[in-house]
Design an enzyme around this catalytic site. Structure first.
Site, short mmCIF file in Angstrom:
data_model
loop_
_atom_site.label_atom_id
_atom_site.label_comp_id
_atom_site.label_asym_id
_atom_site.label_seq_id
_atom_site.Cartn_x
_atom_site.Cartn_y
_atom_site.Cartn_z
N TYR A 190 0.84 -1.20 0.00
CA TYR A 190 0.00 0.00 0.00
C TYR A 190 0.88 1.25 0.00
O TYR A 190 1.60 1.51 0.95
CB TYR A 190 -0.92 0.02 1.22
CG TYR A 190 -1.99 -1.05 1.25
CD1 TYR A 190 -2.21 -1.88 0.16
CD2 TYR A 190 -2.78 -1.23 2.38
CE1 TYR A 190 -3.19 -2.86 0.20
CE2 TYR A 190 -3.76 -2.20 2.42
CZ TYR A 190 -3.97 -3.01 1.33
OH TYR A 190 -4.94 -3.99 1.38
N SER B 159 -13.77 -3.50 1.40
CA SER B 159 -14.76 -2.89 0.48
C SER B 159 -16.17 -2.98 1.07
O SER B 159 -17.12 -3.37 0.37
CB SER B 159 -14.72 -3.55 -0.90
OG SER B 159 -13.48 -3.34 -1.52
N PRO B 160 -16.34 -2.61 2.34
CA PRO B 160 -17.66 -2.75 2.98
C PRO B 160 -18.71 -1.79 2.42
O PRO B 160 -19.90 -2.01 2.64
CB PRO B 160 -17.36 -2.45 4.45
CG PRO B 160 -16.19 -1.51 4.40
CD PRO B 160 -15.35 -2.02 3.26
N GLY C 259 -17.76 2.66 -2.60
CA GLY C 259 -18.49 3.92 -2.58
C GLY C 259 -19.91 3.83 -3.08
O GLY C 259 -20.65 4.83 -3.04
N LEU D 218 -22.43 2.19 -1.72
CA LEU D 218 -23.37 2.26 -0.59
C LEU D 218 -23.13 3.51 0.24
O LEU D 218 -22.82 3.45 1.43
CB LEU D 218 -23.25 0.99 0.26
CG LEU D 218 -23.49 -0.33 -0.48
CD1 LEU D 218 -23.30 -1.52 0.46
CD2 LEU D 218 -24.88 -0.36 -1.10
N THR D 219 -23.29 4.65 -0.38
CA THR D 219 -23.12 5.93 0.30
C THR D 219 -24.19 6.91 -0.19
O THR D 219 -24.83 6.69 -1.23
CB THR D 219 -21.74 6.55 0.02
OG1 THR D 219 -21.63 6.87 -1.37
CG2 THR D 219 -20.61 5.59 0.41
N LYS E 30 -23.73 9.69 -1.53
CA LYS E 30 -23.33 10.33 -2.79
C LYS E 30 -23.94 9.62 -3.99
O LYS E 30 -24.21 10.24 -5.02
CB LYS E 30 -21.81 10.33 -2.90
CG LYS E 30 -21.12 11.31 -1.97
CD LYS E 30 -19.62 11.32 -2.21
CE LYS E 30 -18.92 12.32 -1.30
NZ LYS E 30 -17.45 12.33 -1.53
#
Length: 330
Positions: free
Chosen positions: A57, A236-237, A241, A243-244, A246
């Site tokens: 990372y 990746s819960p 992105g 499930l937000t 936005k």
């Protein structure tokens, strides 16, 4: 909660540091490190103590000293130093609030030519894992990591060789606990059985898992984890992105397809004190017995993540989310 069958005490929600030190994210410069350090303090003070990283990372920034491992190492060291200056460094903040000491995990990248990314030698044989772990510890600035994981299975390393290497890492005091990542149920059970021969528990299996991607529930992996006392760490819960809140403003096909689910999540969130869609998504995984690791780069995000620990979906709400998901074709 305990991490698997170990003595490590971890929060029900953790943080994934994939984007830390990534030049493409805008973090890794001086300003970004300051923001991340502030977020880290907010997280620990708010009850979140599990942090997951990996040697690759932000590997582009290793020479600059701002890879994910290096940043996390500094934050953990600074946090320990500040705790020791407080009246109750072992269990309470100065306001009397109980806290959990930071627990950090990193991973071994199994591809033989990983040395071209992070340095070191070509990776073949059991000893390469120990060499990689020592290099990670040097970057983190610690003598021991709390959890060391196999990043993913790869043909050049047999499961037996990897588990024997993890056993040696425990025996040499380089890690407190061991885990795997991206392992199928069969691979995980084999790893657990191999480690059991050495008297070492497999603490965790980190896999992709979210309300929008429920494979661990469907293929029996989550059930097997519960039966064996292995913590399922969910990366990746938020479905990258999806499930937000936005996503409600997006008009692409995938966003429109998931909108009925998001609308239900929003409605459920309002019944728990105006919780966000992301908070509902994370709480769902906690209710299912997983340990979700969410991304976090700002103090505002950190505060929102900590609030997930203050409430819980009821059984009917969990069932309604699953039923709504079944009606969608994602």
């Amino acid at each position: 909660m305990r991490l698997g069958r170990t003595e490590l005490e971890v929060s029900r929600l953790g943080i994934g540091t994939l984007q830390w030190g990534d030049p493409g994210s805008g973090f890794g410069d001086t300003f970004g490190e300051t923001e991340l350090a502030t977020a880290f303090d907010v997280l620990v003070h708010g009850g979140i103590n599990f942090f997951d990283t990996a040697e690759v990372y932000g590997y582009q920034n290793i020479k600059a000293g701002t890879s994910s491992e290096q940043l996390l190492g500094r934050f953990v060291s600074n946090n320990k130093s500040s705790r020791m200056k407080q009246p109750h460094p072992q269990g309470e903040d100065d306001d009397g609030k109980h806290f959990l000491s930071p627990v950090f995990a990193t991973k071994f990248f199994t591809i033989p030519w990983t040395n071209f990314l992070v340095g070191g030698g070509f990776r073949l044989g059991r000893k390469s894992l120990l060499s990689a772990l020592r290099a990670s510890l040097k970057r983190i600035g610690q003598d021991k990591v709390d959890l060391y994981q196999i990043h993913f299975p790869f043909p050049t390393f047999s499961n037996s060789a990897l588990m024997e290497s993890l056993k040696e890492a425990v025996e040499e005091g380089l890690t407190a606990a061991v885990g795997v990542s991206n392992y199928s149920q069969y691979q995980m059970e084999e790893a657990d059985d191999l480690l059991a021969c050495y008297g070492i528990p497999l603490a965790s299996n980190q896999v992709q898992y979210s309300l929008a991607s429920r494979s661990p529930e469907e293929n029996g992996l989550l059930k097997a984890c519960k039966e064996r006392g292995i913590t399922l760490i969910a990366y990746s819960p938020l479905a990258s992105g999806l499930l937000t809140d936005k996503t409600l403003t997006r008009t692409d096909k995938r966003a429109l397809m998931v909108r009925p689910l998001l609308n239900l999540m929003h409605t459920i969130g309002t019944t728990h004190g105006d919780r966000s869609i992301a908070q509902v998504a994370l709480n769902y995984l906690i209710c299912k017995g997983g340990l979700p690791i969410a991304g976090c780069k700002t103090a505002q995000q950190a505060k929102a993540h900590c609030e997930v620990l203050d409430w819980q979906l009821d059984e009917d709400q969990v069932a309604s989310l699953e039923e709504k998901m079944r009606t969608l074709k994602l």
